[in-house]
Design a protein around this motif. Sequence first.
Motif, PDB file in Angstrom:
ATOM      1  N   VAL A 198       0.866  -1.182   0.000  1.00 15.37           N
ATOM      2  CA  VAL A 198       0.000   0.000   0.000  1.00 15.37           C
ATOM      3  C   VAL A 198       0.899   1.227   0.000  1.00 15.37           C
ATOM      4  CG1 VAL A 198      -1.821   1.257   1.204  1.00 15.37           C
ATOM      5  CG2 VAL A 198      -1.771  -1.253   1.283  1.00 15.37           C
ATOM      6  N   CYS A 199       0.814   2.011  -1.065  1.00 15.22           N
ATOM      7  CA  CYS A 199       1.650   3.195  -1.236  1.00 15.22           C
ATOM      8  C   CYS A 199       0.823   4.449  -0.976  1.00 15.22           C
ATOM      9  CB  CYS A 199       2.195   3.205  -2.665  1.00 15.22           C
ATOM     10  SG  CYS A 199       3.228   4.620  -3.074  1.00 15.22           S
ATOM     11  N   HIS A 200       1.496   5.519  -0.520  1.00 15.14           N
ATOM     12  CA  HIS A 200       0.801   6.794  -0.362  1.00 15.14           C
ATOM     13  C   HIS A 200       0.146   7.222  -1.672  1.00 15.14           C
ATOM     14  CE1 HIS A 200       2.079   8.285   3.708  1.00 15.14           C
ATOM     15  NE2 HIS A 200       1.000   9.017   3.522  1.00 15.14           N
ATOM     16  N   SER A 201       0.757   6.863  -2.792  1.00 13.89           N
ATOM     17  CA  SER A 201       0.169   7.190  -4.086  1.00 13.89           C
ATOM     18  C   SER A 201      -1.219   6.572  -4.238  1.00 13.89           C
ATOM     19  CB  SER A 201       1.072   6.696  -5.222  1.00 13.89           C
ATOM     20  OG  SER A 201       2.339   7.290  -5.178  1.00 13.89           O
ATOM     21  N   ASP A 202      -1.411   5.367  -3.695  1.00 10.92           N
ATOM     22  CA  ASP A 202      -2.722   4.725  -3.769  1.00 10.92           C
ATOM     23  C   ASP A 202      -3.781   5.596  -3.116  1.00 10.92           C
ATOM     24  OD1 ASP A 202      -1.153   2.679  -4.738  1.00 10.92           O
ATOM     25  OD2 ASP A 202      -1.428   1.368  -3.003  1.00 10.92           O
ATOM     26  N   LEU A 203      -3.445   6.110  -1.943  1.00 12.66           N
ATOM     27  CA  LEU A 203      -4.379   6.967  -1.210  1.00 12.66           C
ATOM     28  C   LEU A 203      -4.668   8.236  -1.997  1.00 12.66           C
ATOM     29  CD1 LEU A 203      -5.928   7.805   1.372  1.00 12.66           C
ATOM     30  CD2 LEU A 203      -3.750   8.600   2.306  1.00 12.66           C
ATOM     31  N   HIS A 204      -3.643   8.904  -2.492  1.00 12.40           N
ATOM     32  CA  HIS A 204      -3.842  10.152  -3.230  1.00 12.40           C
ATOM     33  C   HIS A 204      -4.656   9.933  -4.497  1.00 12.40           C
ATOM     34  CE1 HIS A 204      -1.406  12.630  -0.661  1.00 12.40           C
ATOM     35  NE2 HIS A 204      -0.322  11.883  -0.834  1.00 12.40           N
ATOM     36  N   GLN A 205      -4.373   8.855  -5.211  1.00 13.15           N
ATOM     37  CA  GLN A 205      -5.107   8.601  -6.448  1.00 13.15           C
ATOM     38  C   GLN A 205      -6.557   8.229  -6.163  1.00 13.15           C
ATOM     39  OE1 GLN A 205      -4.036   9.463  -9.235  1.00 13.15           O
ATOM     40  NE2 GLN A 205      -2.035   8.655  -9.797  1.00 13.15           N
ATOM     41  N   ALA A 206      -6.774   7.379  -5.157  1.00  9.14           N
ATOM     42  CA  ALA A 206      -8.136   6.964  -4.833  1.00  9.14           C
ATOM     43  C   ALA A 206      -8.999   8.128  -4.360  1.00  9.14           C
ATOM     44  CB  ALA A 206      -8.110   5.864  -3.769  1.00  9.14           C
ATOM     45  N   LYS A 207      -8.367   9.117  -3.745  1.00 14.56           N
ATOM     46  CA  LYS A 207      -9.096  10.290  -3.251  1.00 14.56           C
ATOM     47  C   LYS A 207      -9.110  11.442  -4.263  1.00 14.56           C
ATOM     48  CE  LYS A 207      -9.971   8.235   0.587  1.00 14.56           C
ATOM     49  NZ  LYS A 207     -11.350   7.679   0.791  1.00 14.56           N
ATOM     50  N   GLY A 208      -8.491  11.230  -5.428  1.00 14.48           N
ATOM     51  CA  GLY A 208      -8.501  12.251  -6.467  1.00 14.48           C
ATOM     52  C   GLY A 208      -7.666  13.472  -6.148  1.00 14.48           C
ATOM     53  N   LEU A 217       9.018  -2.746  -4.992  1.00 10.24           N
ATOM     54  CA  LEU A 217       8.606  -2.439  -6.358  1.00 10.24           C
ATOM     55  C   LEU A 217       8.241  -0.981  -6.551  1.00 10.24           C
ATOM     56  CD1 LEU A 217       8.674  -4.742  -8.432  1.00 10.24           C
ATOM     57  CD2 LEU A 217       8.242  -5.658  -6.164  1.00 10.24           C
ATOM     58  N   CYS A 218       8.109  -0.212  -5.467  1.00  7.48           N
ATOM     59  CA  CYS A 218       7.891   1.239  -5.582  1.00  7.48           C
ATOM     60  C   CYS A 218       8.842   1.979  -4.649  1.00  7.48           C
ATOM     61  CB  CYS A 218       6.450   1.605  -5.292  1.00  7.48           C
ATOM     62  SG  CYS A 218       6.132   3.388  -5.373  1.00  7.48           S
ATOM     63  N   PHE A 267       2.594  -0.583   4.723  1.00  2.00           N
ATOM     64  CA  PHE A 267       1.529  -1.572   4.830  1.00  2.00           C
ATOM     65  C   PHE A 267       1.618  -2.537   3.650  1.00  2.00           C
ATOM     66  CE2 PHE A 267      -0.817   1.920   7.114  1.00  2.00           C
ATOM     67  CZ  PHE A 267      -0.947   1.265   8.329  1.00  2.00           C
ATOM     68  N   VAL A 268       1.336  -3.820   3.916  1.00  2.00           N
ATOM     69  CA  VAL A 268       1.262  -4.817   2.856  1.00  2.00           C
ATOM     70  C   VAL A 268       0.014  -5.667   3.071  1.00  2.00           C
ATOM     71  CG1 VAL A 268       2.349  -6.862   1.820  1.00  2.00           C
ATOM     72  CG2 VAL A 268       3.750  -4.897   2.478  1.00  2.00           C
TER      73      VAL A 268
END
Length: 350
Positions: free
Chosen positions: A40-50, A158-159, A340-341
């Motif tokens: 779980v990357c911070h990018s996931d959170l930012h992208q999911a929240k727009g 991987l990131c 987080f994984v």
Amino acid sequence: MFEVHGFAAKDATSPLVPFTFNRRDVGPHDVHIEILFSGVCHSDLHQAKGDWGNSTFPMVPGHEIVGRVKAVGSEVKKLKVGDYAGVGCMVDSCRTCESCQKDLEQYCTVHTSFTYNGTEQDKKTPTYGGYSTEIVTEERFVVKISDKLDLKAAAPLLCAGITTYSPLRHWNVGPGQKVGVIGLGGLGHMGVKFAKAMGAHVTMITTSEAKGADAKRLGADEVLVSTDPKQMEAAASKFDFLLNTVPVSHDILPYLMLLKLDGTMVLVGALTPLDAFPGGALMLPRRTVAGSAIGGMKETQEMMDFCAEHNIVSDVEMVKMADINEVYVRLAKNDVRYRFVIDMASMPKG
């Protein structure tokens, strides 16, 4: 086409929910991976929240993917069924531009197909990421993972791993150099491990004195508290290289003053505007500020092999897929040490 289960953001304001979608059948150059762990990357959170203004929905996040090869196409050479494999931030690129020809697919000038919130090379078919049970990816964009590594802790490589490894390698960090890693988080803790393994003298630069003990556990030789003016003054013009992992807008001037002649600070965290600073801070004594984004596939494989040789993985906390929305709340508060994984065996199948 075949059906897989995942978790998706349906829009920028709703929680992630179970989502069923199709993956393509395995082509001659494809690798079919059963996903075991997804970081779980911070990018996931930012992208999911727009947050970055480029989100498309429904979105299946996840670009730190580790799994077991389930099938390979007839032309696949480097992987076989049963191998452990990983997929990072990209699943394709044009492969023909100057960057791609130099194995720098992350800087593709035509079209990079990101692992999620992107499109395939047809620029139409959406890509869905690692919060899912399986993925099919072109061989070039899959890395082989040694069974010497703790697979769950290898996922963030991987990131977070390649994001920090690539600039350290590009700027030839090694023995005899004094390296500072700014910020002790998901990226910073990997920067410390890599720089130390490359033979540098490593200083963790942090705003929090309380993080000092953990920084040294990770391999830092010293800790520099950036909020202490006396410590910063004493460290002025002492560093060959600074890896700046701070993920938000900030004042880089105090850090610039730590660089010696021909020293370089590389930004890998902040996508947002930086505070203004005087040009003289660069001119005297010939300092450089640069940026770096992940790494190409050849370099990513090199990193995975380096990690196997030096037994380097991320410090992780395992979570269940069904708890992803609570995980996002904690991530927004930086309540994680250090990544987080998701255990994909916990994926609800209903």
